[in-house]
Design a protein around this motif. Structure first.
Motif, short mmCIF file in Angstrom:
data_model
loop_
_atom_site.label_atom_id
_atom_site.label_comp_id
_atom_site.label_asym_id
_atom_site.label_seq_id
_atom_site.Cartn_x
_atom_site.Cartn_y
_atom_site.Cartn_z
N HIS A 181 0.93 -1.18 0.04
CA HIS A 181 0.07 0.11 -0.03
C HIS A 181 0.81 1.39 -0.14
CE1 HIS A 181 -3.16 2.85 0.76
NE2 HIS A 181 -2.79 3.15 1.87
N GLU A 182 0.62 2.32 -0.87
CA GLU A 182 1.21 3.58 -1.02
C GLU A 182 0.66 4.66 0.13
OE1 GLU A 182 4.02 4.70 -2.66
OE2 GLU A 182 4.44 2.28 -2.94
N PHE A 183 1.39 4.98 0.98
CA PHE A 183 0.86 6.02 1.86
C PHE A 183 1.76 7.15 2.08
CE2 PHE A 183 2.71 2.80 4.22
CZ PHE A 183 3.59 3.27 5.33
N SER A 184 1.40 8.32 2.80
CA SER A 184 2.51 9.23 2.77
C SER A 184 2.73 9.17 4.49
CB SER A 184 1.83 10.54 2.76
OG SER A 184 1.12 10.63 1.35
N ILE A 185 3.76 9.90 4.77
CA ILE A 185 4.54 10.13 6.10
C ILE A 185 4.31 11.61 6.32
CG2 ILE A 185 6.42 9.84 7.54
CD1 ILE A 185 7.15 7.17 6.35
N PHE A 186 3.71 12.15 7.26
CA PHE A 186 3.65 13.61 7.67
C PHE A 186 4.54 13.93 8.70
CE2 PHE A 186 -0.69 12.18 6.10
CZ PHE A 186 -0.57 12.88 4.87
N SER A 187 4.82 13.15 9.55
CA SER A 187 5.96 13.48 10.59
C SER A 187 6.80 12.30 10.97
CB SER A 187 4.98 13.78 11.84
OG SER A 187 5.64 14.10 12.92
N VAL A 188 8.18 12.94 11.08
CA VAL A 188 9.13 11.73 11.68
C VAL A 188 9.94 12.33 12.83
CG1 VAL A 188 10.74 12.34 9.59
CG2 VAL A 188 10.68 9.99 10.79
N LYS A 189 10.13 11.66 13.67
CA LYS A 189 10.99 11.95 14.64
C LYS A 189 12.27 11.01 15.40
CE LYS A 189 9.14 16.19 15.48
NZ LYS A 189 8.35 15.96 14.34
N PHE A 190 13.42 11.54 15.63
CA PHE A 190 14.43 10.33 16.06
C PHE A 190 14.15 10.27 17.59
CE2 PHE A 190 17.51 11.24 12.47
CZ PHE A 190 17.90 9.89 12.76
N SER A 191 14.55 9.20 18.24
CA SER A 191 14.35 9.00 19.67
C SER A 191 15.50 9.55 20.03
CB SER A 191 14.39 7.45 19.91
OG SER A 191 15.50 6.75 19.50
N THR A 192 15.79 9.73 21.54
CA THR A 192 16.90 10.53 21.93
C THR A 192 18.28 9.60 21.75
OG1 THR A 192 15.61 11.60 23.70
CG2 THR A 192 17.73 11.53 24.11
N ASP A 193 18.10 8.35 21.91
CA ASP A 193 19.40 7.52 21.63
C ASP A 193 19.68 7.28 20.22
OD1 ASP A 193 17.45 5.86 20.86
OD2 ASP A 193 17.62 4.51 22.31
N GLY A 194 18.97 8.10 19.41
CA GLY A 194 19.07 7.71 18.00
C GLY A 194 18.79 6.33 17.27
N ARG A 195 18.51 5.50 17.94
CA ARG A 195 18.25 4.03 17.38
C ARG A 195 16.99 3.80 16.96
NH1 ARG A 195 20.54 0.40 22.75
NH2 ARG A 195 22.57 1.53 22.53
N GLU A 196 16.01 4.73 17.20
CA GLU A 196 14.84 4.48 16.48
C GLU A 196 14.00 5.82 15.83
OE1 GLU A 196 12.66 1.06 19.21
OE2 GLU A 196 12.52 3.10 19.97
N LEU A 197 13.10 5.76 14.96
CA LEU A 197 12.45 6.91 14.44
C LEU A 197 10.65 6.44 14.95
CD1 LEU A 197 14.10 7.08 10.95
CD2 LEU A 197 14.25 8.56 12.83
N VAL A 198 9.91 7.39 14.90
CA VAL A 198 8.68 7.35 15.11
C VAL A 198 8.00 8.20 13.92
CG1 VAL A 198 8.35 9.19 16.56
CG2 VAL A 198 6.64 7.36 16.52
N ALA A 199 6.85 7.71 13.34
CA ALA A 199 6.46 8.51 12.20
C ALA A 199 4.86 8.15 12.38
CB ALA A 199 7.11 7.69 10.73
N GLY A 200 4.28 9.33 11.60
CA GLY A 200 2.68 9.50 11.77
C GLY A 200 2.22 9.45 10.07
N THR A 201 1.34 8.44 9.96
CA THR A 201 0.95 8.17 8.47
C THR A 201 -0.48 8.22 8.15
OG1 THR A 201 0.52 5.79 8.55
CG2 THR A 201 2.80 6.36 8.43
#
Length: 476
Positions: free
Chosen positions: A214-234
């Motif tokens: 499925h093709e979708f868009s990502i509107f928001s992306v943030k790094f975790s403080t330790d730099g190991r993860e990203l969180v995204a809203g779609t």
């Protein structure tokens, strides 16, 4: 013949007077609460972070109640070591620095040929990142005269750069678009120009989990403080929030979160356990990964229209959100509920992308509003306009600030709700803005293709709410 009141009549009259007095006191208390909507823990925390030390307060009383102690008086008290520490405390420094709002200027940092969508200072303030609709992402070296340190040409761009995020160690930058693939760039390389897979690699991080392709868009992306993860809203089929594990190189968590586009996400604090999300379904939701069972840990209800952005205070409890109902709201997750309250307000046709907000809608209030305070004055139209807490180091987070469709930046006092500044320069929407983490400097980015820098005026005047000024004037 004279008239003598009976004891019963006297008691009745005194009771009536007490009721009138009590009613007046109740109205007065309500009035005070309206004037000071945050007479609670947030107000105390803000004061604790930005008030001068007790000894300095005692020896340098302000001539007018509730006004800050003068800088000269505080410096004199510091020289006399009234604090007992031989220096200013962090709160003392905030008390002085927070008076020097970045309202002088502006100075044009850069002008491009396309709209500026996102912009942010790095955590230490040495770099500034700006993303434009026309594929360019520029990283400026703040300490080197705002020289362009990296000019990144985005790969596989769809419509615009929707978000960028710089890792805490400032080695990597990620950027998102109207696509399920986020790209990551090493920004520490020597080359100034960064062309995807020509002179530098822009690795693609696929968030789709092969989810029916499925093709979708990502509107928001943030790094975790330790730099190991990203969180995204779609805006995928389930309007999900994704968490991407950079070490495993895959999305390891997908949360069906909302019933409309997830426009904004953020980690609540440096632990990374709690995630906030905001959506066009008008709700802020809280997700706790330590006890995750596919349900939100809580819901915050109060906006009448979709949420465009949210910012965490960093304490794991408080956040602010911008809404298409033309308000910014302050929340405390300890007041969240387990379920959302569905209320239908729309008795009119309105699309924030094209229309002005209906005047009759401004008078509406959600009957189950859980927010601590609401800030009004700016306009949230045409795009996902962003809002933030002011820096902890220099202001004690005593202000919030936001872009606006009218081309201005608005600054509000968190506790009183007063508009203390309005920065006017741009001739089109200010979608994003960023306050330097240590200095009284603010940068605004606009759809007029300009990046502008504001700084403190240097006269030490106490910020005056804009509505109390005797005449309207343009800030230069």
């Amino acid at each position: 013949m004279g008239y003598s009141m009976s004891r019963l009549e006297i008691d009745s009259e005194m009771r009536d007077k007490r009721q009138i007095t009590d009613g007046a006191r109740t109205r007065e208390r309500r009035h005070e609460q309206q004037l000071s909507p945050l007479d609670h823990e947030i107000a105390h925390q803000t004061k604790f972070r930005s008030a001068p030390s007790e000894m300095i307060r005692k020896v340098t009383p302000s001539k007018q109640k509730n006004l800050p102690i003068s800088t000269v008086a505080m410096l004199s008290a510091r020289e006399a070591n009234y604090s007992g520490k031989g220096r200013f405390s962090k709160a003392d420094s905030c008390h002085v620095l927070s008076r020097y709002l970045p309202v002088h200027g502006p100075c044009c940092v850069d002008t491009m040929e396309s709209k500026a969508y996102v912009s942010q200072f790095s955590p230490d303030g040495t770099l500034f990142v700006a993303g434009f609709q026309g594929s360019h992402i520029r990283i400026y070296n703040v300490d080197n005269g705002w020289k362009v340190q990296k000019n990144i040409l985005a790969k596989s761009l769809r419509w615009t750069v929707t978000d960028t995020a710089l890792s805490l160690d400032q080695r990597y930058l990620v950027y998102s678009s109207m696509s399920p693939v986020v790209h990551i760039v090493n920004v520490t390389t020597a080359s100034t120009e960064s062309y995807a897979n020509i002179n530098e690699i822009h690795d693609g991080l696929d968030f789709s989990l092969d989810y029916d392709n499925h093709e979708f868009s990502i509107f928001s992306v943030k790094f975790s403080t330790d730099g190991r993860e990203l969180v995204a809203g779609t805006n995928d089929n389930d309007y999900a929030v994704y968490v991407y594990d950079l070490e495993a190189n895959k999305a390891n968590l997908r949360i069906p979160a909302h019933s409309c586009d997830v426009n904004t996400v953020s980690f609540a604090d440096e632990t990374g356990h709690v995630i906030y999300s905001g959506s066009d379904d008008k709700l802020c939701k809280v997700w706790d990964r330590r006890c995750f069972n596919a349900r939100a840990a809580g819901v915050l209800t109060g906006h009448l229209e979709g949420i465009t952005f949210l910012d965490s205070r960093g304490d794991g409890r408080c956040l602010i959100s911008n809404g298409k109902d033309q308000t910014t709201k302050l929340w405390d997750i300890r007041k969240m509920s387990s379920n959302s309250t569905s209320v239908q307000f729309r008795s009119y046709e309105w699309d924030y992308r094209w229309d002005d907000y209906p005047s009759r809608a401004r008078k509406l209030k959600h009957p189950c509003d859980q927010s601590l305070a609401t800030y009004r004055g700016h306009s949230v139209l045409r795009t996902l306009i962003r809002c933030y807490f002011s820096p902890a180091y220099s202001t004690g987070q005593k202000y919030i600030y936001t872009g606006s469709h009218d081309g201005s930046v608005y600054i509000y006092d968190v506790v009183t709700g007063a508009q203390v500044a309005k920065l006017e320069y741009h001739n089109s929407t200010v979608r994003d803005c960023s306050w330097h983490p240590y200095y009284p400097m603010l940068v605004s980015s606009s759809w007029d293709c300009k990046i502008a820098r504001w700084e403190f005026p240097g006269n030490g005047k106490v910020p005056v709410p804009a509505q109390k000024k005797t005449q309207r004037r343009r800030v230069y």
